[in-house]
Design an enzyme around this catalytic site. Structure first.
Site, PDB file in Angstrom:
ATOM      1  N   ASN A  84     -10.022  -0.833   0.775  1.00  0.00           N
ATOM      2  CA  ASN A  84      -8.574  -0.629   0.677  1.00  0.00           C
ATOM      3  C   ASN A  84      -8.125  -1.025  -0.728  1.00  0.00           C
ATOM      4  O   ASN A  84      -8.117  -2.203  -1.067  1.00  0.00           O
ATOM      5  CB  ASN A  84      -7.893  -1.494   1.740  1.00  0.00           C
ATOM      6  CG  ASN A  84      -6.382  -1.347   1.731  1.00  0.00           C
ATOM      7  OD1 ASN A  84      -5.812  -0.769   0.812  1.00  0.00           O
ATOM      8  ND2 ASN A  84      -5.732  -1.879   2.753  1.00  0.00           N
ATOM      9  N   CYS A 135       0.810  -1.223   0.000  1.00  0.00           N
ATOM     10  CA  CYS A 135       0.000   0.000   0.000  1.00  0.00           C
ATOM     11  C   CYS A 135       0.842   1.272   0.000  1.00  0.00           C
ATOM     12  O   CYS A 135       0.298   2.358  -0.165  1.00  0.00           O
ATOM     13  CB  CYS A 135      -0.940  -0.017   1.198  1.00  0.00           C
ATOM     14  SG  CYS A 135      -1.937  -1.513   1.279  1.00  0.00           S
ATOM     15  N   HIS A 157      -3.347   6.813   3.281  1.00  0.00           N
ATOM     16  CA  HIS A 157      -3.724   5.522   2.707  1.00  0.00           C
ATOM     17  C   HIS A 157      -5.075   5.114   3.294  1.00  0.00           C
ATOM     18  O   HIS A 157      -5.292   5.183   4.507  1.00  0.00           O
ATOM     19  CB  HIS A 157      -2.650   4.485   3.033  1.00  0.00           C
ATOM     20  CG  HIS A 157      -3.072   3.097   2.713  1.00  0.00           C
ATOM     21  ND1 HIS A 157      -3.676   2.769   1.519  1.00  0.00           N
ATOM     22  CD2 HIS A 157      -3.023   1.943   3.432  1.00  0.00           C
ATOM     23  CE1 HIS A 157      -3.960   1.484   1.518  1.00  0.00           C
ATOM     24  NE2 HIS A 157      -3.585   0.957   2.660  1.00  0.00           N
TER      25      HIS A 157
HETATM   26  N1  COA Z   1     -17.496 -10.102  10.149  1.00  0.00           N
HETATM   27  C1  COA Z   1     -17.883 -10.442  11.379  1.00  0.00           C
HETATM   28  N2  COA Z   1     -17.014 -10.805  12.342  1.00  0.00           N
HETATM   29  C2  COA Z   1     -15.705 -10.825  12.012  1.00  0.00           C
HETATM   30  C3  COA Z   1     -15.252 -10.503  10.724  1.00  0.00           C
HETATM   31  C4  COA Z   1     -16.213 -10.132   9.769  1.00  0.00           C
HETATM   32  N3  COA Z   1     -15.899  -9.779   8.509  1.00  0.00           N
HETATM   33  N4  COA Z   1     -13.906 -10.602  10.694  1.00  0.00           N
HETATM   34  C5  COA Z   1     -13.528 -10.993  11.917  1.00  0.00           C
HETATM   35  N5  COA Z   1     -14.611 -11.129  12.730  1.00  0.00           N
HETATM   36  C6  COA Z   1     -14.667 -11.532  14.115  1.00  0.00           C
HETATM   37  C7  COA Z   1     -13.448 -12.292  14.560  1.00  0.00           C
HETATM   38  O1  COA Z   1     -13.578 -13.666  14.250  1.00  0.00           O
HETATM   39  C8  COA Z   1     -13.426 -12.047  16.050  1.00  0.00           C
HETATM   40  O2  COA Z   1     -14.337 -12.896  16.655  1.00  0.00           O
HETATM   41  P1  COA Z   1     -13.998 -13.577  18.076  1.00  0.00           P
HETATM   42  O3  COA Z   1     -13.836 -12.424  19.034  1.00  0.00           O
HETATM   43  O4  COA Z   1     -15.182 -14.429  18.335  1.00  0.00           O
HETATM   44  O5  COA Z   1     -12.727 -14.334  17.862  1.00  0.00           O
HETATM   45  C9  COA Z   1     -13.991 -10.635  16.164  1.00  0.00           C
HETATM   46  O6  COA Z   1     -14.692 -10.379  14.926  1.00  0.00           O
HETATM   47  C10 COA Z   1     -12.942  -9.577  16.384  1.00  0.00           C
HETATM   48  O7  COA Z   1     -11.910  -9.754  15.411  1.00  0.00           O
HETATM   49  P2  COA Z   1     -10.634  -8.830  15.384  1.00  0.00           P
HETATM   50  O8  COA Z   1      -9.684  -9.321  14.344  1.00  0.00           O
HETATM   51  O9  COA Z   1     -10.114  -8.640  16.757  1.00  0.00           O
HETATM   52  O10 COA Z   1     -11.287  -7.459  14.904  1.00  0.00           O
HETATM   53  P3  COA Z   1     -10.610  -6.058  14.838  1.00  0.00           P
HETATM   54  O11 COA Z   1     -11.395  -5.101  15.626  1.00  0.00           O
HETATM   55  O12 COA Z   1      -9.137  -6.133  15.062  1.00  0.00           O
HETATM   56  O13 COA Z   1     -10.832  -5.661  13.317  1.00  0.00           O
HETATM   57  C11 COA Z   1      -9.679  -5.575  11.221  1.00  0.00           C
HETATM   58  C12 COA Z   1     -10.299  -6.457  12.286  1.00  0.00           C
HETATM   59  C13 COA Z   1      -9.137  -6.468  10.111  1.00  0.00           C
HETATM   60  C14 COA Z   1     -10.770  -4.686  10.638  1.00  0.00           C
HETATM   61  C15 COA Z   1      -8.565  -4.703  11.834  1.00  0.00           C
HETATM   62  O14 COA Z   1      -7.688  -5.485  12.563  1.00  0.00           O
HETATM   63  C16 COA Z   1      -7.787  -3.950  10.804  1.00  0.00           C
HETATM   64  O15 COA Z   1      -8.322  -3.064  10.160  1.00  0.00           O
HETATM   65  N6  COA Z   1      -6.477  -4.213  10.647  1.00  0.00           N
HETATM   66  C17 COA Z   1      -5.659  -3.575   9.664  1.00  0.00           C
HETATM   67  C18 COA Z   1      -5.979  -4.215   8.396  1.00  0.00           C
HETATM   68  C19 COA Z   1      -5.474  -3.540   7.180  1.00  0.00           C
HETATM   69  O16 COA Z   1      -5.857  -2.467   6.888  1.00  0.00           O
HETATM   70  N7  COA Z   1      -4.671  -4.233   6.405  1.00  0.00           N
HETATM   71  C20 COA Z   1      -4.238  -3.789   5.177  1.00  0.00           C
HETATM   72  C21 COA Z   1      -2.846  -3.360   5.256  1.00  0.00           C
HETATM   73  S1  COA Z   1      -2.464  -2.160   4.061  1.00  0.00           S
END
Ligand code: COA
Length: 360
Positions: A277, A110, A247
């Site tokens: 994204n 990214c 970004h």
């Molecule tokens: N829908 C519903 N539930 C979901 C889900 C979805 N699409 N994806 C994950 N979950 C669940 C998980 O299984 C977890 O459940 P559990 O507590 O029973 O285990 C719960 O939601 C929380 O998951 P978690 O990963 O802790 O959520 P989060 O608040 O960290 O958000 C992201 C997840 C991916 C949105 C966040 O971590 C993020 O934005 N990270 C950066 C990602 C990014 O931008 N990457 C690109 C790099 S350029």
């Protein structure tokens, strides 16, 4: 001699995949995705990223008021090139009718656009080139596993491009900072592509290894540090910035970066709600929409900041020139799309479900 952005353009494919459609084949909800990421919908491309890139670049060249083939370097930032030999940049160059310019792909996830802009600045300042097209383009939806709700909800396709030209008005790239910390690199990795022989692959071609929390943990400090370094190299402080174009990964990340810099939220541009994204495409796509929305004024100081696979981080400070309107529009359009986003996704989803059912 400054490296001035004189043209800008975007190309987003027409097929829209909303969170409401994701809900129909994945255990997720519009509410979860919107709350955790800010994303409401994303685009699914019916064409390759070379075509997306070509249209975005043609529009940027028209906006700069130059012919489609009139550039001496083309940098294509992407992590999802349609082809690797030769590089995708040379296919875009061919489609634009240019022969002889330098053409290179750069893959820094990214951060690709900011790296490309900094490279263009160096090439112009050193006199190697005088008009560089920098494109950020992705078709990441082709490598997503649509059965994996934690990552498939995040990404979308699109392209953005700028034309960077030598100028002496004081406008241009004032400072930049580029970095990569490879230690947490496996938190966002697609292994077994590239040169891995097919018979040695450990997994399906859709093997995105992704630890969202780990990426998030590095994203905010990475973008903040890169911003402060780029500002220091520009001789400016955050108070001097008129518009932050970050970004577009996740609204929570953007808001946390804004708070930590700190910068007034009114000076932060986002459009991730509509595109998700788009990786290397996200900043030039957002910049183009910021210009279209009248958010950039002549002489404004802009800050771009990004993080991505690597894990890379990058930032650049740009003083805008005098012109915020396109010189001309391009007649270039994508081939027409006859399929819905769901129809575009369905074949991969079917393959992936079978793959997982077979225990692979
Ligand atoms: N829908 C519903 N539930 C979901 C889900 C979805 N699409 N994806 C994950 N979950 C669940 C998980 O299984 C977890 O459940 P559990 O507590 O029973 O285990 C719960 O939601 C929380 O998951 P978690 O990963 O802790 O959520 P989060 O608040 O960290 O958000 C992201 C997840 C991916 C949105 C966040 O971590 C993020 O934005 N990270 C950066 C990602 C990014 O931008 N990457 C690109 C790099 S350029």
């Amino acid at each position: 001699m400054g490296a001035v952005i004189t043209g800008w353009g975007k190309c987003v494919p027409p097929a829209v995949l909303g969170n409401d459609v994701l809900e129909t084949f994945m255990d997720t909800s519009d509410e979860w995705v919107a709350t955790r990421t800010g994303i409401r919908e994303r685009r699914i491309s019916h064409v390759g990223m070379v075509e997306l890139s070509t249209v975005a670049a043609a529009r940027a060249l028209a906006a700069a008021g130059v012919a489609e083939d009139d550039f001496d370097c083309l940098i294509l930032a992407t992590a999802s090139a349609d082809l690797h030999i030769p590089n995708a940049a040379s296919r875009v160059q061919l489609a634009l009718g240019n022969r002889g310019a330098a053409a290179l792909d750069t893959n820094v996830g990214c951060c690709g656009f900011v790296y490309g802009l900094a490279m263009a600045n160096g090439l112009i300042e050193s006199g190697v080139h005088s008009r560089v097209v920098v494109i950020g383009a992705e078709r990441l939806t082709t490598i997503l596993d649509w059965t994996q709700r934690d990552s498939a909800i995040l990404f979308g396709d699109g392209a953005g491009a700028v034309v960077v030209e030598a100028g002496s008005s004081g406008a241009g790239v004032l400072g930049a900072f580029l970095a990569c910390d490879p230690v947490p690199g496996e938190s966002l990795m697609v292994a077994d592509l590239g040169n891995t022989p097919a018979h040695q692959r450990r997994s399906s071609p859709y093997n995105l290894s992704f630890d969202g929390r780990e990426v998030f943990r590095h994203a905010v400090p990475g973008m903040v540090k890169a911003s402060h370094q780029a500002l220091a190299r520009s001789g400016l402080s955050i108070a001097d910035i008129d518009l932050l174009v970050p970004h577009q990964a996740n609204l929570r990340i953007v808001e946390a970066v804004g708070k930590k810099l700190p910068i007034d939220s009114a000076k932060v541009f986002t459009n991730l709600q509509r595109y998700g994204n788009t990786s290397a495409a996200s900043i030039p796509l957002a910049l183009t929409e910021a210009l279209e929305a009248g958010r950039v004024a002549p002489g404004d100081r802009l800050l771009f900041t990004a993080f991505g696979a690597g894990l890379t981080s990058a930032a650049a400070v740009v003083r805008w020139g005098e012109r915020t309107e396109r010189v001309a529009d391009s007649g270039r359009e994508l081939h027409p799309c006859t399929l819905s986003a769901m129809e575009l996704v369905a074949p991969a989803l079917k393959f992936q479900r079978q793959w997982h059912q077979n225990g692979q």
